[in-house]
Write an enzyme that holds these catalytic residues in place. Structure first.
Site, PDB file in Angstrom:
ATOM      1  N   GLU A 299     -53.811 -53.709  52.836  1.00 15.05           N
ATOM      2  CA  GLU A 299     -54.233 -55.128  53.489  1.00 15.05           C
ATOM      3  C   GLU A 299     -54.750 -55.029  55.030  1.00 15.05           C
ATOM      4  OE1 GLU A 299     -55.040 -58.705  53.496  1.00 15.05           O
ATOM      5  OE2 GLU A 299     -54.313 -58.028  51.656  1.00 15.05           O
TER       6      GLU A 299
ATOM      7  N   ASP B  17     -59.374 -53.609  52.555  1.00 13.85           N
ATOM      8  CA  ASP B  17     -59.958 -54.595  52.022  1.00 13.85           C
ATOM      9  C   ASP B  17     -60.906 -55.287  52.837  1.00 13.85           C
ATOM     10  OD1 ASP B  17     -57.806 -55.641  53.217  1.00 13.85           O
ATOM     11  OD2 ASP B  17     -57.764 -57.479  51.655  1.00 13.85           O
ATOM     12  N   HIS B  18     -60.636 -55.766  53.958  1.00 14.00           N
ATOM     13  CA  HIS B  18     -61.186 -56.429  55.039  1.00 14.00           C
ATOM     14  C   HIS B  18     -60.938 -56.430  56.282  1.00 14.00           C
ATOM     15  CE1 HIS B  18     -57.983 -59.474  54.825  1.00 14.00           C
ATOM     16  NE2 HIS B  18     -58.226 -59.571  53.470  1.00 14.00           N
TER      17      HIS B  18
ATOM     18  N   THR C 161     -59.987 -61.076  50.454  1.00 17.11           N
ATOM     19  CA  THR C 161     -59.401 -59.860  49.361  1.00 17.11           C
ATOM     20  C   THR C 161     -59.929 -60.029  48.230  1.00 17.11           C
ATOM     21  OG1 THR C 161     -57.277 -59.800  50.665  1.00 17.11           O
ATOM     22  CG2 THR C 161     -57.178 -59.184  48.245  1.00 17.11           C
TER      23      THR C 161
ATOM     24  N   HIS D   7     -50.617 -58.419  56.920  1.00 20.58           N
ATOM     25  CA  HIS D   7     -51.391 -59.541  56.870  1.00 20.58           C
ATOM     26  C   HIS D   7     -51.254 -60.482  58.005  1.00 20.58           C
ATOM     27  CE1 HIS D   7     -53.535 -63.209  55.103  1.00 20.58           C
ATOM     28  NE2 HIS D   7     -53.976 -62.440  54.053  1.00 20.58           N
TER      29      HIS D   7
END
Length: 695
Positions: free
Chosen positions: A266, A485-486, A310, A426
């Protein structure tokens, strides 16, 4: 006499402001002023030159004239209160966009608003971190005006309405808008017909126009499906055929029959690899994994997500289709569309498939989308033991989540395809003190400095999980894929980013390079090393399918195999969702072209070089447009590749009682699960964790 004069002047001023047109002008000016201030202080719109400065100041006016002008058709108090209510609604929209932009570097669209129900849980913590006290100043004029009217400092004008006045104002607003649009098109051609960053639309045409534009886009998407037909696939087939790469014989089928672990890191960015704080590695486990001789690691791999974050990453990894320009494929189309996703392809080749996520099943509409993608099993929050201190932010803490996932992993018939979605790293990167094991960075940016602490926690979680895989005998029989993911730190923190990277400042090119995320493929016996090929999340599916020996010569995929020897400069052109791109030769960020050293070469290109850049832009625009066409038109319902059976969503259930019953049936039928091979003895006790919550 002087007192009478002052009183007389005050009465005149009060009368002027109390007149219907006077109040209208007051509301208009105050609304324009706060909007213009927000543009300049809360958003990063990249305004350059006098024309853009002028348009930024102009663009709030046309729609404000139109909306407030409507109130002038009414007389008395009604007219005044309608203006105040319109101002309140406008202010709420402005406020919402301030908060959204602060976290996502983008503006709210109708696609996001429609999907907000599926992502709203657990956002209260983020919002509390996002809000700044001065954000509430956008409501100040509304409060003051309401009080002035309530206490009759401003006395409503009850004169008969002259309808020519509001009519003229509305006509003027329309004329002013088209003047604004014309100047915007002159400064930025094809502003609305090509895929540009949403910042462009707000910068040139305003936040109100963007709200209407995004609503139109959402409506257009829904009607597109109704009008679509099989002929719409012709251009798609041409593009796919032209850009498909042949598999590398050295790697094709190398992982055939192996279990596949897809580990979702994440918000994990590439710069964290080998990054140190006070001489201490932030992520020693992932660093070791990255440099392992049996790991293929890509150091020019980019996240390509849009507003779906996501969910966009998952969509690209599982389907090789892009996320949407606004909203999320999973929330808008995941339930109804036809997909030919990796889980379904592998299930039809004897794999059992499962996704693991320590949050509610409806998050990003996964409980519906996963059925469309062909996931047999989806282990969401309902399947895990939970206590108050087991969670943080967006679900179960990673150490607890991964430990509890073992209970279900060992029941999956082998070979299996298992995706594990971690969440602790996150935003807002907060971690209770008992789980902190490294100092924060010292950029003095509250959003950034905790990032290394949650990344370290994720790294420790991965270490415990890999240790379990080795003890349980799964490590040697699995292909382990890890991906970010990002971004974790958005472009809205340039000073902090510069400090993290050891630079005085960062350019737009630097920020584009900062969008790199890890992509690592590990398997014993795999010839590893650092691969410098440029690629992105759109390329993961074809890369993995070739490694697994799945022939997909007639599938519809926008990406290509990153291990192919056919990879060329065009296939290494990596598209961003806003239409920008990066490549080993040239990169386009906004209106500027950069060479591979990060130098601006916009006005220094030869005709041949300019032709190459134009071809790259055409490739990117075409790739994004065709992907959108497939999704919004649900075009895959018209085509099924050879050897692939259309997914039957009714086969799958994620209701815990029924799903666990089905899992037991799978074990009895296949008799290849780790639990079965271990004669029913669980391997959960092999999992060692130092999670303080479990002690």
């Amino acid at each position: 006499m002087e007192a009478k004069t002052v009183r007389s002047k005050l009465n005149k001023i009060q009368a002027a402001f109390s007149s219907r047109i006077g109040f209208f002008i007051t509301v208009l000016v105050l609304f324009w002023l706060k909007t213009y201030i927000v543009y300049n202080t809360k958003f990063t719109l990249g305004v350059n030159g006098g024309m853009q400065e002028f348009l930024l100041a102009l663009n709030p006016i046309p729609f404000a004239l139109l909306l407030f002008g409507i109130a002038l058709f009414f007389k008395g108090k009604k007219s005044y209160w309608i203006m105040i209510v319109i101002d309140l609604i406008q202010s709420m929209w402005l406020f919402a966009n301030i908060l959204y932009y602060r976290e996502f570097s983008d503006f709210l669209t109708m696609g996001v608003v429609k999907s907000s129900g599926s992502v709203s849980n657990n956002l209260s913590l983020s919002i509390s971190q996002i809000i700044h006290p001065d954000d509430f100043l956008v409501f100040l004029d509304v409060i003051i005006l309401a009080l002035l009217v309530t206490f009759k400092v401003i006395k409503p004008d009850f004169k008969k309405v002259n309808y020519w006045v509001p009519t003229s104002i509305i006509i003027a607003s329309i004329a002013l808008f088209f003047g604004n649009l014309g100047l915007a098109e002159k400064d930025r051609s094809q502003l609305l017909t090509r895929t540009f960053d949403n910042n462009y639309i707000v910068k040139y045409l305003g936040l109100d126009f963007f709200a209407g534009y995004s609503t139109y886009q959402s409506h257009k998407e829904s009607t597109t499906r109704a009008k679509a037909n099989s002929g719409d696939l012709d251009d798609v087939f041409k593009f796919v055929k032209k850009n498909r790469t042949a598999p590398n014989v050295q790697y094709f089928g190398k992982a055939k029959g192996k279990n596949v672990f897809m580990i979702h890191l994440e918000s994990f960015q590439q710069f964290l690899i080998d990054y140190k704080v006070n001489g201490e590695e932030v992520t020693p486990t992932i660093n070791k994994f990255y440099h392992d001789q049996n790991t293929i690691s890509f150091d020019n791999f980019f996240n390509q997500v849009g507003q779906g974050k996501t969910s966009d990453a998952e969509t690209m990894l599982e389907t090789s289709l892009y996320g949407l320009p606004s909203g999320s494929v999973m929330t808008s189309y995941g339930t109804s569309n036809t997909f030919q996703a990796m889980p379904a392809m592998l299930e039809q080749r004897g794999y059992s498939t499962a996704s693991f996520h320590g949050d509610v099943g409806s998050f990003w509409n996964r409980d519906n989308t996963y059925k469309s993608w062909g996931y047999q099993n989806y282990f969401s929050k309902d399947y895990y033991k939970d206590k108050a201190d087991y969670e943080i932010g967006y679900g179960l803490k990673d150490k607890i989540f991964l430990k509890q996932s073992v209970k279900y992993i060992e029941q999956l018939p082998q070979p299996f395809y298992a995706k594990l979605i971690t969440v602790t790293n996150h935003y807002p990167y907060e971690l209770d003190k008992k789980n902190q094991s490294i100092e924060k960075t010292t950029t003095k940016d509250a959003t950034v400095d905790g990032y290394v602490q949650t990344a370290r926690y994720l790294d420790q979680s991965i270490a415990e999980f890999i240790d379990y895989l080795k003890k349980a005998g799964l490590y040697d029989n699995s292909m382990i894929v890890m991906y970010g993911d990002h971004y974790g730190i958005s472009d809205n923190h340039p000073k902090a980013i510069a400090q993290l990277l050891g630079k005085k400042s960062v350019s737009s090119y630097d920020l584009a390079m900062f969008q790199k995320v890890p992509f690592m493929i590990h398997m014993n016996g795999l010839q590893g090393g650092i691969n410098h090929t440029y690629g992105g999340e759109i390329d993961v599916m074809p890369t993995l399918l070739d490694l697994l020996g799945v022939k997909n010569n007639d599938t519809v995929q926008m990406g290509h195999d990153l291990l192919s020897e056919d990879v060329n400069s065009m296939s290494q052109t990596v598209a961003f969702r806003n239409g920008n791109f990066v490549s080993p030769t040239y990169s386009k960020i906004g209106s500027k072209i950069y060479d591979n050293q990060g130098k601006v070469v916009t006005d220094k290109l030869s005709k041949e070089q300019q032709k190459q850049v134009d071809e790259q832009q055409d490739f990117v625009s075409n790739q994004l447009a065709l992907s959108d066409k497939i999704v919004t038109g649900d075009l895959l319902r018209f085509y099924t590749p050879k050897g692939f059976d259309k997914v039957d969503k009714t086969k799958y259930t994620y209701k815990k009682s029924d799903a666990l019953r089905n899992l037991k049936k799978q074990q009895k039928k296949e008799k290849t699960s780790l639990l079965y091979k271990n004669k029913g003895k669980t391997t959960e006790d092999l999992y060692q964790t130092d999670a303080p919550e479990l002690k």
